[in-house]
Motif scaffolding. Structure first.
Motif, PDB file in Angstrom:
ATOM      1  N   ALA A 155      -0.003 -94.328 -15.191  1.00 36.38           N
ATOM      2  CA  ALA A 155      -0.583 -94.521 -16.521  1.00 36.38           C
ATOM      3  C   ALA A 155      -1.529 -93.386 -16.874  1.00 36.38           C
ATOM      4  N   VAL A 156      -2.399 -93.023 -15.926  1.00 35.27           N
ATOM      5  CA  VAL A 156      -3.341 -91.924 -16.158  1.00 35.27           C
ATOM      6  C   VAL A 156      -2.591 -90.617 -16.378  1.00 35.27           C
ATOM      7  N   ASP A 157      -1.607 -90.334 -15.520  1.00 38.66           N
ATOM      8  CA  ASP A 157      -0.824 -89.107 -15.651  1.00 38.66           C
ATOM      9  C   ASP A 157      -0.127 -89.037 -17.006  1.00 38.66           C
ATOM     10  N   ALA A 158       0.436 -90.165 -17.437  1.00 43.62           N
ATOM     11  CA  ALA A 158       1.190 -90.181 -18.685  1.00 43.62           C
ATOM     12  C   ALA A 158       0.304 -89.855 -19.885  1.00 43.62           C
ATOM     13  N   LEU A 159      -0.907 -90.421 -19.903  1.00 45.61           N
ATOM     14  CA  LEU A 159      -1.797 -90.129 -21.031  1.00 45.61           C
ATOM     15  C   LEU A 159      -2.250 -88.673 -20.997  1.00 45.61           C
ATOM     16  N   ILE A 160      -2.585 -88.164 -19.812  1.00 47.04           N
ATOM     17  CA  ILE A 160      -3.009 -86.766 -19.711  1.00 47.04           C
ATOM     18  C   ILE A 160      -1.898 -85.841 -20.163  1.00 47.04           C
ATOM     19  N   ALA A 161      -0.677 -86.122 -19.730  1.00 42.17           N
ATOM     20  CA  ALA A 161       0.449 -85.279 -20.113  1.00 42.17           C
ATOM     21  C   ALA A 161       0.674 -85.317 -21.625  1.00 42.17           C
ATOM     22  N   GLN A 162       0.516 -86.488 -22.216  1.00 38.47           N
ATOM     23  CA  GLN A 162       0.705 -86.605 -23.662  1.00 38.47           C
ATOM     24  C   GLN A 162      -0.364 -85.837 -24.429  1.00 38.47           C
ATOM     25  N   ASP A 163      -1.600 -85.875 -23.936  1.00 42.58           N
ATOM     26  CA  ASP A 163      -2.721 -85.228 -24.633  1.00 42.58           C
ATOM     27  C   ASP A 163      -3.209 -84.000 -23.875  1.00 42.58           C
ATOM     28  N   GLU A 164      -2.294 -83.265 -23.292  1.00 42.13           N
ATOM     29  CA  GLU A 164      -2.630 -82.093 -22.469  1.00 42.13           C
ATOM     30  C   GLU A 164      -3.493 -81.074 -23.203  1.00 42.13           C
ATOM     31  N   ARG A 165      -3.286 -80.938 -24.499  1.00 41.20           N
ATOM     32  CA  ARG A 165      -4.049 -79.923 -25.241  1.00 41.20           C
ATOM     33  C   ARG A 165      -5.542 -80.254 -25.297  1.00 41.20           C
ATOM     34  N   TRP A 166      -5.903 -81.492 -24.949  1.00 44.39           N
ATOM     35  CA  TRP A 166      -7.300 -81.897 -24.950  1.00 44.39           C
ATOM     36  C   TRP A 166      -8.023 -81.557 -23.644  1.00 44.39           C
ATOM     37  N   VAL A 167      -7.295 -81.099 -22.646  1.00 36.27           N
ATOM     38  CA  VAL A 167      -7.938 -80.748 -21.381  1.00 36.27           C
ATOM     39  C   VAL A 167      -8.560 -79.365 -21.535  1.00 36.27           C
ATOM     40  N   PRO A 168      -9.880 -79.246 -21.511  1.00 38.72           N
ATOM     41  CA  PRO A 168     -10.512 -77.945 -21.740  1.00 38.72           C
ATOM     42  C   PRO A 168     -10.354 -77.021 -20.537  1.00 38.72           C
ATOM     43  N   ASP A 169     -10.640 -75.741 -20.752  1.00 41.15           N
ATOM     44  CA  ASP A 169     -10.668 -74.837 -19.603  1.00 41.15           C
ATOM     45  C   ASP A 169     -11.913 -75.129 -18.775  1.00 41.15           C
ATOM     46  N   SER A 170     -12.021 -74.458 -17.647  1.00 37.24           N
ATOM     47  CA  SER A 170     -13.082 -74.801 -16.692  1.00 37.24           C
ATOM     48  C   SER A 170     -14.433 -74.178 -17.021  1.00 37.24           C
ATOM     49  N   THR A 171     -14.512 -73.413 -18.098  1.00 37.16           N
ATOM     50  CA  THR A 171     -15.763 -72.756 -18.446  1.00 37.16           C
ATOM     51  C   THR A 171     -16.902 -73.772 -18.572  1.00 37.16           C
ATOM     52  N   GLY A 172     -17.970 -73.525 -17.839  1.00 41.45           N
ATOM     53  CA  GLY A 172     -19.124 -74.427 -17.931  1.00 41.45           C
ATOM     54  C   GLY A 172     -18.877 -75.812 -17.383  1.00 41.45           C
ATOM     55  N   GLU A 173     -17.946 -75.934 -16.423  1.00 38.15           N
ATOM     56  CA  GLU A 173     -17.633 -77.233 -15.799  1.00 38.15           C
ATOM     57  C   GLU A 173     -17.145 -78.263 -16.811  1.00 38.15           C
ATOM     58  N   LYS A 174     -16.372 -77.834 -17.782  1.00 40.56           N
ATOM     59  CA  LYS A 174     -15.778 -78.780 -18.718  1.00 40.56           C
ATOM     60  C   LYS A 174     -14.572 -79.460 -18.077  1.00 40.56           C
ATOM     61  N   SER A 175     -14.256 -80.667 -18.557  1.00 42.19           N
ATOM     62  CA  SER A 175     -13.160 -81.450 -18.004  1.00 42.19           C
ATOM     63  C   SER A 175     -12.728 -82.480 -19.039  1.00 42.19           C
ATOM     64  N   LEU A 176     -11.685 -83.229 -18.704  1.00 38.40           N
ATOM     65  CA  LEU A 176     -11.281 -84.362 -19.535  1.00 38.40           C
ATOM     66  C   LEU A 176     -11.666 -85.635 -18.785  1.00 38.40           C
ATOM     67  N   TYR A 177     -12.596 -86.386 -19.351  1.00 34.95           N
ATOM     68  CA  TYR A 177     -13.039 -87.631 -18.721  1.00 34.95           C
ATOM     69  C   TYR A 177     -12.029 -88.726 -19.034  1.00 34.95           C
ATOM     70  N   TYR A 180      -8.983 -81.851 -14.481  1.00 34.05           N
ATOM     71  CA  TYR A 180      -9.509 -80.484 -14.441  1.00 34.05           C
ATOM     72  C   TYR A 180      -8.382 -79.489 -14.691  1.00 34.05           C
ATOM     73  N   ARG A 181      -8.653 -78.492 -15.524  1.00 32.27           N
ATOM     74  CA  ARG A 181      -7.676 -77.425 -15.723  1.00 32.27           C
ATOM     75  C   ARG A 181      -8.020 -76.264 -14.795  1.00 32.27           C
ATOM     76  N   HIS A 182      -7.040 -75.843 -14.019  1.00 30.84           N
ATOM     77  CA  HIS A 182      -7.223 -74.708 -13.128  1.00 30.84           C
ATOM     78  C   HIS A 182      -6.891 -73.411 -13.853  1.00 30.84           C
ATOM     79  N   ASP A 183      -7.229 -72.313 -13.239  1.00 26.69           N
ATOM     80  CA  ASP A 183      -7.079 -71.011 -13.901  1.00 26.69           C
ATOM     81  C   ASP A 183      -5.636 -70.680 -14.244  1.00 26.69           C
ATOM     82  N   ASP A 184      -4.669 -71.257 -13.516  1.00 24.87           N
ATOM     83  CA  ASP A 184      -3.258 -70.990 -13.819  1.00 24.87           C
ATOM     84  C   ASP A 184      -2.706 -71.889 -14.910  1.00 24.87           C
ATOM     85  N   GLY A 185      -3.577 -72.715 -15.526  1.00 25.84           N
ATOM     86  CA  GLY A 185      -3.159 -73.593 -16.606  1.00 25.84           C
ATOM     87  C   GLY A 185      -2.753 -74.983 -16.161  1.00 25.84           C
ATOM     88  N   SER A 186      -2.573 -75.195 -14.868  1.00 30.65           N
ATOM     89  CA  SER A 186      -2.198 -76.514 -14.372  1.00 30.65           C
ATOM     90  C   SER A 186      -3.352 -77.497 -14.520  1.00 30.65           C
TER      91      SER A 186
END
Length: 357
Positions: free
Chosen positions: A117-139, A78-84
């Motif tokens: 392992a999960v953290d590493a992939l998320i960090a590598q593909d961080e640009r794919w994590v959507p903002d929280s609008t409409g309950e979007k997330s990275l599955y 989940y992306r929080h409002d501060d970008g984390s």
């Protein structure tokens, strides 16, 4: 783990990615990279790597194709409002994969390695994590397969663990809606001593024909009963159930032959903090039908990673139907409380959220 990284030289273009994240759907688009680590008895877990997302090359005799030795997990970032970017209880997913591995005769991937392992992939593909609008997330989909080339009924001596990721939109477009349920009286999902408590593909494969039956009857999901007596409610095709009583008690079917959902466990804690006693016990289909008819059961809801929490509507079966309880107040309150924690809009007093970066 020592993780090597080979970057994708042809990542999805920024303009195309913006189109995908605007309406990602579920399980349709996949990020630029994937994580892989392998296991053998001699080397243990080794060769951890992030590589460009792409097809796998499998020998026709690869064990998983014949004997279904496979486990998987489902979780979200989940992306929080501060970008984390944060994940929800990843250690619980890691622990459940260990339990699934034990049931499927797999080697155990340590909890710390799973989370890394999960953290590493998320960090590598961080640009794919959507903002929280409409309950979007990275599955996130971690999974383990028997990758040894052999024909024979025994545990594989070569195992591959991978993580892939896919942006996801809200489960309910246009708002949360009750799901209608079909009670199957022919099929069961699992039995005592079986694989029901493991998160393995075979459990979901066995549910598909019953789910087809539900759809044919105009319902959204199927309800399974126990295999011994055919009278106790177990779970839906992919969600756990809760029954709210007039005095505020909440009952959820006990585990053992059903999957212990991470969302399920979280709701038990959250509901307790909200002042509701939660009972985990056998719950019969007659108690469901009679409780709705008498007004003793005032709400019913289901939960899972994808939908989070959803109200339950009518229950249908051959020759009958039980209407949905009138109220959804507590259901929606629990749902909102959980979602607010996941997206950083409420204080995480449980310590559930894990910061990736």
């Amino acid at each position: 783990m020592q993780i090597s990284t080979t970057r994708n030289e042809r990542p999805v273009a920024d303009d195309r990615l913006a189109e995908i994240l605007a309406d990602p759907g579920f399980g349709t688009h996949f990020t630029d990279h994937m994580f892989t680590v392998e296991w053998t008895p001699d080397a243990g877990w080794h060769d951890a790597r992030i590589t460009p997302y792409g097809p796998l090359t499998l020998d026709p005799a690869t064990a998983v194709l014949h004997y279904a030795q496979e486990t998987f997990e489902g979780m979200k970032a989940y992306r929080h409002d501060d970008g984390s970017v944060w994940t929800f209880r990843p250690e619980a997913n890691a622990q459940r994969m260990v339990r699934s591995s034990q049931r499927l005769a797999f080697p155990e991937l340590p909890e710390a390695d799973f989370v890394e392992a999960v953290d590493a992939l998320i960090a590598q593909d961080e640009r794919w994590v959507p903002d929280s609008t409409g309950e979007k997330s990275l599955y996130i989909r971690p999974f383990m397969i028997a990758s040894e080339k052999f024909l024979g009924v025994r545990p594989a001596q070569h195992v591959t663990f991978m993580v892939i990721a896919s942006p996801a939109g809200a489960y309910f477009k246009g708002g949360v809606k009750p799901v209608t349920l079909w009670l199957t009286e022919e099929y069961t999902r699992a039995g005592r001593g079986g694989m029901g408590a493991a998160k393995t593909g075979g459990n979901y494969a066995s549910s598909l024909v019953a789910q087809q039956e539900a759809i044919a009857q105009g319902c959204d999901q199927v309800v399974f009963l126990d295999c011994l007596e055919g009278k106790y409610v177990e779970e839906l095709g992919g969600m756990n159930l809760y029954f709210v009583h007039a005095d505020g008690r909440i009952v959820t079917p006990e585990t053992g032959t059903i999957l212990e959902g991470i969302t399920r466990a979280s709701i038990i804690e959250l509901a307790g903090k909200l002042g509701h006693q939660v009972e985990e016990r056998k719950f019969s289909i007659d108690e469901w039908r009679d409780g709705v008819a008498s007004g003793e059961i005032v709400e019913i809801f289901a939960c899972g990673t994808a939908a989070v929490v959803t109200p339950v509507g009518n229950l249908c079966w051959n020759g009958g139907e039980a209407p949905a309880p009138a109220s959804t107040d507590l259901t929606l309150r629990i749902r909102q409380s959980l979602v607010d924690i996941q997206y950083g809009r409420a204080e995480d007093t449980f310590g559930w959220m894990h910061r990736v970066f």
